[in-house]
Motif scaffolding. Sequence first.
Motif, PDB file in Angstrom:
ATOM      1  N   SER A  55       0.844  -1.197   0.000  1.00 48.59           N
ATOM      2  CA  SER A  55       0.000   0.000   0.000  1.00 48.59           C
ATOM      3  C   SER A  55       0.874   1.239   0.000  1.00 48.59           C
ATOM      4  O   SER A  55       1.798   1.362   0.819  1.00 48.59           O
ATOM      5  N   THR A  56       0.594   2.150  -0.918  1.00 53.17           N
ATOM      6  CA  THR A  56       1.312   3.426  -0.950  1.00 53.17           C
ATOM      7  C   THR A  56       0.411   4.568  -0.477  1.00 53.17           C
ATOM      8  O   THR A  56       0.673   5.731  -0.768  1.00 53.17           O
ATOM      9  N   GLY A  57      -0.637   4.225   0.252  1.00 52.03           N
ATOM     10  CA  GLY A  57      -1.554   5.241   0.757  1.00 52.03           C
ATOM     11  C   GLY A  57      -1.373   5.527   2.233  1.00 52.03           C
ATOM     12  O   GLY A  57      -2.338   5.902   2.908  1.00 52.03           O
ATOM     13  N   VAL A  58      -0.164   5.346   2.736  1.00 50.40           N
ATOM     14  CA  VAL A  58       0.095   5.561   4.162  1.00 50.40           C
ATOM     15  C   VAL A  58      -0.241   6.987   4.572  1.00 50.40           C
ATOM     16  O   VAL A  58      -0.803   7.233   5.646  1.00 50.40           O
ATOM     17  N   VAL A  59       0.079   7.942   3.716  1.00 55.63           N
ATOM     18  CA  VAL A  59      -0.150   9.339   4.053  1.00 55.63           C
ATOM     19  C   VAL A  59      -1.627   9.627   4.300  1.00 55.63           C
ATOM     20  O   VAL A  59      -1.974  10.483   5.117  1.00 55.63           O
ATOM     21  N   GLY A  60      -2.513   8.898   3.627  1.00 56.89           N
ATOM     22  CA  GLY A  60      -3.943   9.100   3.845  1.00 56.89           C
ATOM     23  C   GLY A  60      -4.359   8.709   5.249  1.00 56.89           C
ATOM     24  O   GLY A  60      -5.147   9.408   5.893  1.00 56.89           O
ATOM     25  N   SER A  61      -3.845   7.591   5.756  1.00 62.22           N
ATOM     26  CA  SER A  61      -4.158   7.167   7.122  1.00 62.22           C
ATOM     27  C   SER A  61      -3.593   8.146   8.139  1.00 62.22           C
ATOM     28  O   SER A  61      -4.238   8.444   9.150  1.00 62.22           O
ATOM     29  N   VAL A  62      -2.387   8.656   7.883  1.00 62.33           N
ATOM     30  CA  VAL A  62      -1.792   9.654   8.789  1.00 62.33           C
ATOM     31  C   VAL A  62      -2.661  10.912   8.832  1.00 62.33           C
ATOM     32  O   VAL A  62      -2.925  11.468   9.906  1.00 62.33           O
ATOM     33  N   ALA A  63      -3.105  11.362   7.668  1.00 60.30           N
ATOM     34  CA  ALA A  63      -3.925  12.570   7.601  1.00 60.30           C
ATOM     35  C   ALA A  63      -5.259  12.378   8.314  1.00 60.30           C
ATOM     36  O   ALA A  63      -5.741  13.279   9.015  1.00 60.30           O
ATOM     37  N   LEU A  64      -5.873  11.206   8.167  1.00 59.90           N
ATOM     38  CA  LEU A  64      -7.152  10.953   8.833  1.00 59.90           C
ATOM     39  C   LEU A  64      -6.977  10.913  10.347  1.00 59.90           C
ATOM     40  O   LEU A  64      -7.851  11.363  11.092  1.00 59.90           O
ATOM     41  N   GLY A  65      -5.861  10.368  10.823  1.00 68.32           N
ATOM     42  CA  GLY A  65      -5.591  10.405  12.253  1.00 68.32           C
ATOM     43  C   GLY A  65      -5.464  11.827  12.766  1.00 68.32           C
ATOM     44  O   GLY A  65      -5.992  12.175  13.835  1.00 68.32           O
ATOM     45  N   GLY A  66      -4.773  12.678  11.998  1.00 70.41           N
ATOM     46  CA  GLY A  66      -4.669  14.085  12.393  1.00 70.41           C
ATOM     47  C   GLY A  66      -6.005  14.792  12.345  1.00 70.41           C
ATOM     48  O   GLY A  66      -6.300  15.630  13.201  1.00 70.41           O
ATOM     49  N   ARG A 212     -10.529  24.081   8.215  1.00 71.39           N
ATOM     50  CA  ARG A 212      -9.924  25.318   7.710  1.00 71.39           C
ATOM     51  C   ARG A 212      -8.977  25.082   6.536  1.00 71.39           C
ATOM     52  O   ARG A 212      -8.195  25.973   6.180  1.00 71.39           O
ATOM     53  N   GLY A 213      -8.988  23.927   5.931  1.00 70.70           N
ATOM     54  CA  GLY A 213      -8.177  23.697   4.747  1.00 70.70           C
ATOM     55  C   GLY A 213      -6.703  23.929   5.002  1.00 70.70           C
ATOM     56  O   GLY A 213      -6.122  23.368   5.927  1.00 70.70           O
ATOM     57  N   VAL A 214      -6.086  24.777   4.169  1.00 71.50           N
ATOM     58  CA  VAL A 214      -4.654  25.059   4.286  1.00 71.50           C
ATOM     59  C   VAL A 214      -4.384  26.265   5.172  1.00 71.50           C
ATOM     60  O   VAL A 214      -3.279  26.808   5.159  1.00 71.50           O
ATOM     61  N   LYS A 215      -5.359  26.675   5.947  1.00 60.06           N
ATOM     62  CA  LYS A 215      -5.190  27.865   6.793  1.00 60.06           C
ATOM     63  C   LYS A 215      -4.530  27.554   8.129  1.00 60.06           C
ATOM     64  O   LYS A 215      -4.530  28.383   9.031  1.00 60.06           O
ATOM     65  N   ASN A 216      -4.009  26.323   8.263  1.00 56.99           N
ATOM     66  CA  ASN A 216      -3.188  25.965   9.412  1.00 56.99           C
ATOM     67  C   ASN A 216      -3.936  26.128  10.726  1.00 56.99           C
ATOM     68  O   ASN A 216      -3.671  27.025  11.525  1.00 56.99           O
ATOM     69  N   LEU A 217      -4.873  25.229  10.968  1.00 52.74           N
ATOM     70  CA  LEU A 217      -5.677  25.280  12.189  1.00 52.74           C
ATOM     71  C   LEU A 217      -4.824  24.894  13.391  1.00 52.74           C
ATOM     72  O   LEU A 217      -4.233  23.819  13.431  1.00 52.74           O
ATOM     73  N   GLY A 218      -4.750  25.769  14.395  1.00 53.22           N
ATOM     74  CA  GLY A 218      -3.996  25.494  15.612  1.00 53.22           C
ATOM     75  C   GLY A 218      -4.880  24.872  16.675  1.00 53.22           C
ATOM     76  O   GLY A 218      -6.070  25.159  16.770  1.00 53.22           O
ATOM     77  N   TYR A 327       0.931  12.459  16.288  1.00 52.90           N
ATOM     78  CA  TYR A 327       1.778  13.488  15.685  1.00 52.90           C
ATOM     79  C   TYR A 327       1.087  14.846  15.701  1.00 52.90           C
ATOM     80  O   TYR A 327       1.677  15.859  16.099  1.00 52.90           O
ATOM     81  N   THR A 328      -0.175  14.891  15.275  1.00 55.59           N
ATOM     82  CA  THR A 328      -0.920  16.156  15.271  1.00 55.59           C
ATOM     83  C   THR A 328      -1.097  16.691  16.674  1.00 55.59           C
ATOM     84  O   THR A 328      -1.035  17.903  16.907  1.00 55.59           O
ATOM     85  N   SER A 329      -1.321  15.805  17.642  1.00 53.54           N
ATOM     86  CA  SER A 329      -1.469  16.224  19.026  1.00 53.54           C
ATOM     87  C   SER A 329      -0.183  16.863  19.535  1.00 53.54           C
ATOM     88  O   SER A 329      -0.218  17.849  20.272  1.00 53.54           O
ATOM     89  N   MET A 330       0.972  16.324  19.134  1.00 56.05           N
ATOM     90  CA  MET A 330       2.240  16.855  19.626  1.00 56.05           C
ATOM     91  C   MET A 330       2.553  18.230  19.042  1.00 56.05           C
ATOM     92  O   MET A 330       2.946  19.148  19.763  1.00 56.05           O
ATOM     93  N   ILE A 331       2.371  18.389  17.723  1.00 56.92           N
ATOM     94  CA  ILE A 331       2.714  19.671  17.107  1.00 56.92           C
ATOM     95  C   ILE A 331       1.608  20.705  17.283  1.00 56.92           C
ATOM     96  O   ILE A 331       1.802  21.885  16.983  1.00 56.92           O
ATOM     97  N   ALA A 332       0.436  20.279  17.780  1.00 53.45           N
ATOM     98  CA  ALA A 332      -0.681  21.165  18.132  1.00 53.45           C
ATOM     99  C   ALA A 332      -1.188  22.001  16.959  1.00 53.45           C
ATOM    100  O   ALA A 332      -1.613  23.140  17.140  1.00 53.45           O
ATOM    101  N   GLN A 333      -1.142  21.458  15.763  1.00 46.72           N
ATOM    102  CA  GLN A 333      -1.718  22.131  14.610  1.00 46.72           C
ATOM    103  C   GLN A 333      -1.851  21.136  13.473  1.00 46.72           C
ATOM    104  O   GLN A 333      -1.230  20.071  13.499  1.00 46.72           O
ATOM    105  N   ILE A 334      -2.675  21.486  12.506  1.00 45.96           N
ATOM    106  CA  ILE A 334      -2.811  20.624  11.324  1.00 45.96           C
ATOM    107  C   ILE A 334      -2.726  21.486  10.077  1.00 45.96           C
ATOM    108  O   ILE A 334      -3.378  22.521   9.965  1.00 45.96           O
ATOM    109  N   ASN A 335      -1.853  21.065   9.177  1.00 44.46           N
ATOM    110  CA  ASN A 335      -1.687  21.738   7.895  1.00 44.46           C
ATOM    111  C   ASN A 335      -1.674  20.663   6.813  1.00 44.46           C
ATOM    112  O   ASN A 335      -0.695  19.916   6.676  1.00 44.46           O
TER     113      ASN A 335
END
Length: 432
Positions: A55-66, A212-218, A327-335
């Motif tokens: 599977s080369t869709g690992v990034v999709g699972s990471v994004a859904l977790g965030g 918020r899309g690419v607006k970098n939600l904190g 990962y998203t919890s640690m960096i406290a934002q999602i982009n």
Amino acid sequence: MNRNLWLFAGVAVLYLFTGMFYSWNLTLNILNLGILSAIMALGVNIQWGYAGLFSTGVVGSVALGGLAVVLISGNPVPEGFAAGGTRIFSALAFAVVVIAAISLTYRRMAPGRVRSVAIILAMIVAFVIYRVLLDPGVTAVETNNPEQAGNIGGLGWNPLIAWPLGAMLAAAAAWVIGKIALGLREDYLAIATLGIAEIVVAVMKNEDWLARGVKNLGLYQRPWPVPYEVDLQVNPAFLAFADSIGGDPVSASTILVKLLYAGMFTLVLVGLIFLSERALNSPWGRMMRAIRDNEVAASAMGKHVTKRHLQIFIIGSAVVGLGGAMYTSMIAQINPGEYIPLRFTFLIWVMVIVGGSGNNWGSVLGGLLIGWLYFIVEDVGPRIMALVTMSMPDGDLRSHLIDSSQHLRLVTLGMILLLVLRFAPKGLLPEK
């Protein structure tokens, strides 16, 4: 066993030397990212090492977790949800019902032109109704204070709750993807999962009402027991502790928070290794490896290959989604722009290959080793290039070389991967 200990000891020495001769703050940051990468590598190893699913869709699972962390721990936006949240969720519920109804109709009607025409007409009508329901709600939400909000908001709960929910969201998406793609051949499965992962990231980028899309939600919540650094810096007890060890309160607070995160992440990693080892050495694990090695023979013995593939695909995606939520919890934002295949798919695959596919401890070793290499070169590269080009006159060429030196990490990773594939083709810790 001695080989395993020596390899892990060597990785530990790399982290210790980085802290002693460079920066403990940087070392702990790399360590946390390495542990999270090891968790994601475990998920990929479950899919590939246990069952041979590429599977080369690992990034999709990471994004859904965030995304789960945002929806659970993000600040509530009552005005935005009231403006169109109910309409949006009604449209989404309608879409789920329509998909289920069309699937049922497809299975029950006799094959032929009548079924095809009926399905196409139903899809067209359903799409029109879906857009009529969805679009006004999306517009209402996104026009509500777009500078500060423009989304439906979260529940404001503790991010620790979002970690297992992130795994569940990734698992649910894996079930849908598996139903679509697991019947395909290996190369088509890789293409399909990569495309679906890119669709997931594209939706997160473009649907502002969601996060918020690419607006970098904190995010402004921290899981217990991890406080904010600024809160520690005004805490009398912590200031007294920092003074007693002769440290700077700012640096000490940053290091303490990273240590707490490292402890929490390590506990999760140890639990996952324990469960993964038990599963791998159980009759279920032996069955999965038998399917991986010879699907025809396993099917002849009465094993439902596609069903087992779907099961392992869901489990592996859930582990990867858990890592993405942490990962998203640690960096406290999602982009969403940060979710690129190079970082969250192919780098994870390099960790699995270098560590040794099929070996859980190999995935951990690969995550810690390649994680250290990837991030240390990004930070140290400009300094090394500045020394190498010291004799060159100042100008555009020297500036370009220094600015581009971060990309040396890609060259370094390629060299390491080639050396491992040449001298240890089964990885540093091969499968037993």
